[in-house]
Motif scaffolding. Sequence first.
Motif, PDB file in Angstrom:
ATOM      1  N   VAL A  28       0.644  -1.074   0.019  1.00 45.29           N
ATOM      2  CA  VAL A  28       0.055  -0.050   0.003  1.00 45.29           C
ATOM      3  C   VAL A  28       0.457   1.231  -0.228  1.00 45.29           C
ATOM      4  CG1 VAL A  28      -2.164  -1.139   1.209  1.00 45.29           C
ATOM      5  CG2 VAL A  28      -0.265   0.008   2.535  1.00 45.29           C
ATOM      6  N   THR A  29       0.014   2.523  -0.372  1.00 45.44           N
ATOM      7  CA  THR A  29       1.152   3.345   0.174  1.00 45.44           C
ATOM      8  C   THR A  29       1.129   3.899   1.387  1.00 45.44           C
ATOM      9  OG1 THR A  29      -1.159   5.176   0.186  1.00 45.44           O
ATOM     10  CG2 THR A  29       0.181   4.416  -2.048  1.00 45.44           C
ATOM     11  N   GLN A  30       2.781   4.683   1.897  1.00 47.46           N
ATOM     12  CA  GLN A  30       2.587   5.347   2.897  1.00 47.46           C
ATOM     13  C   GLN A  30       1.747   6.005   3.174  1.00 47.46           C
ATOM     14  OE1 GLN A  30       6.850   6.973   2.908  1.00 47.46           O
ATOM     15  NE2 GLN A  30       6.281   8.360   4.912  1.00 47.46           N
ATOM     16  N   GLN A  31       1.581   7.027   3.487  1.00 43.00           N
ATOM     17  CA  GLN A  31       0.006   7.775   3.182  1.00 43.00           C
ATOM     18  C   GLN A  31      -1.345   6.803   3.944  1.00 43.00           C
ATOM     19  OE1 GLN A  31      -2.105  10.105   0.567  1.00 43.00           O
ATOM     20  NE2 GLN A  31      -3.128  11.539   1.796  1.00 43.00           N
ATOM     21  N   ALA A  32      -1.526   5.212   3.124  1.00 43.11           N
ATOM     22  CA  ALA A  32      -2.316   4.742   3.616  1.00 43.11           C
ATOM     23  C   ALA A  32      -1.853   4.486   5.421  1.00 43.11           C
ATOM     24  CB  ALA A  32      -2.413   3.504   2.485  1.00 43.11           C
ATOM     25  N   VAL A  33      -0.481   3.970   5.200  1.00 43.04           N
ATOM     26  CA  VAL A  33      -0.316   3.327   6.378  1.00 43.04           C
ATOM     27  C   VAL A  33      -0.426   4.271   7.880  1.00 43.04           C
ATOM     28  CG1 VAL A  33       2.002   2.665   7.976  1.00 43.04           C
ATOM     29  CG2 VAL A  33       1.867   2.116   5.080  1.00 43.04           C
ATOM     30  N   SER A  34      -0.496   5.404   7.350  1.00 45.58           N
ATOM     31  CA  SER A  34       0.230   6.511   8.082  1.00 45.58           C
ATOM     32  C   SER A  34      -1.454   6.884   8.723  1.00 45.58           C
ATOM     33  CB  SER A  34       0.361   7.933   7.290  1.00 45.58           C
ATOM     34  OG  SER A  34       0.494   8.997   8.466  1.00 45.58           O
ATOM     35  N   LYS A  35      -2.478   6.772   7.858  1.00 46.19           N
ATOM     36  CA  LYS A  35      -3.772   7.252   7.943  1.00 46.19           C
ATOM     37  C   LYS A  35      -4.488   6.247   9.452  1.00 46.19           C
ATOM     38  CE  LYS A  35      -5.687   9.889   3.802  1.00 46.19           C
ATOM     39  NZ  LYS A  35      -6.765   9.747   3.018  1.00 46.19           N
ATOM     40  N   ARG A  36      -3.682   4.792   8.417  1.00 42.62           N
ATOM     41  CA  ARG A  36      -4.249   3.828   9.019  1.00 42.62           C
ATOM     42  C   ARG A  36      -3.924   4.189  10.840  1.00 42.62           C
ATOM     43  NH1 ARG A  36      -2.992  -1.241   5.282  1.00 42.62           N
ATOM     44  NH2 ARG A  36      -4.763  -1.383   3.619  1.00 42.62           N
TER      45      ARG A  36
END
Length: 328
Positions: free
Chosen positions: A27-35
């Motif tokens: 996944v994207t780094q942004q997706a990990v940050s949001k999770r």
Amino acid sequence: MDTEVLRSFVRAAEFGQLRHAADELGVTQQAVSKRIAALERTLEVRLFTRTARGVELTLDGQAFLPHARSIVAGVERAIAAVRPGSRALRVDVLGLRSAQALVLHDYWRSHPETDLDVVTLRVNDPRVAAAAVEAGDVDASFRTVTDPDALPPGVHMIHAFDSPLELLVGPGHPLASARELTPTQLRGHRIWVPGIAPLSEWSDFYDQLATDFDLRIDATGPHFGDEVLLDALAESAQVATLVGARDRYVWPPDHDLRRIPVVSPTLVYPLSLLLPGANPHPGLRGVIAHLKGLPGLPGPIWRPTWATTPRRDGSEIGSARGSRPRQR
């Protein structure tokens, strides 16, 4: 709690960088940050602090990590337990002394690396076994749905092998001294097959067998087990039964029972294999190859009209439904 969120937290903690965690998860780094941010809002604590090198766990994050890791590992084990190829091949047989179980045992002996789980569903209606295959409760079942139109849409049926029948009698029976018998010679003799269950494939089998050869098939009484049946045969001069040549029966030496082949034609019980139409367990290919390699039966053969047709064309697993019964 979303397990993907927990997985993102665990991977970020292990790598110390959101980018590496994102690459691992696809996944994207942004997706990990949001999770992770959503997880922190749910828990109402900070799990990471940002550093020049990436992220580090807070004290709350350190306390939470082993529990989150345990949950993620448990979910992964659960998925692996039911994913084809990651778990044992589960095959349903009619009984552990049946011909199907013995054929599977022969296969396993030649392929001991196979993770095989032989089970018995203990159902009489083969449509119930077909539903179990469709639901994924078992990967295959040695049953025959005698009306292929009754098969669930996600289940296919192929020929497995034919099991020749033998007459089993005690030493006092009039046919006990015969080396082999024809179906005509069985006429007038009581062939006791207790406990024939309605809707079962063997009910259809014995109905057609009795009609085609004018045999006296007696299904009276419940089936109290093989031991009781064998005792009755040993004590009687009138009672006989039919058994599969590959079925395993063990009796005391003083019973002196006789297994006599039935020939001209050879009476066979046809065994089919019910398979899922999509995503079959990879282990099924080896089993089916073994079944196709079993030797054929010589001479004229009688099979019921609903028997599936033996296939030697190398067709793929689940590529065809069972044969439609011929009209009589």
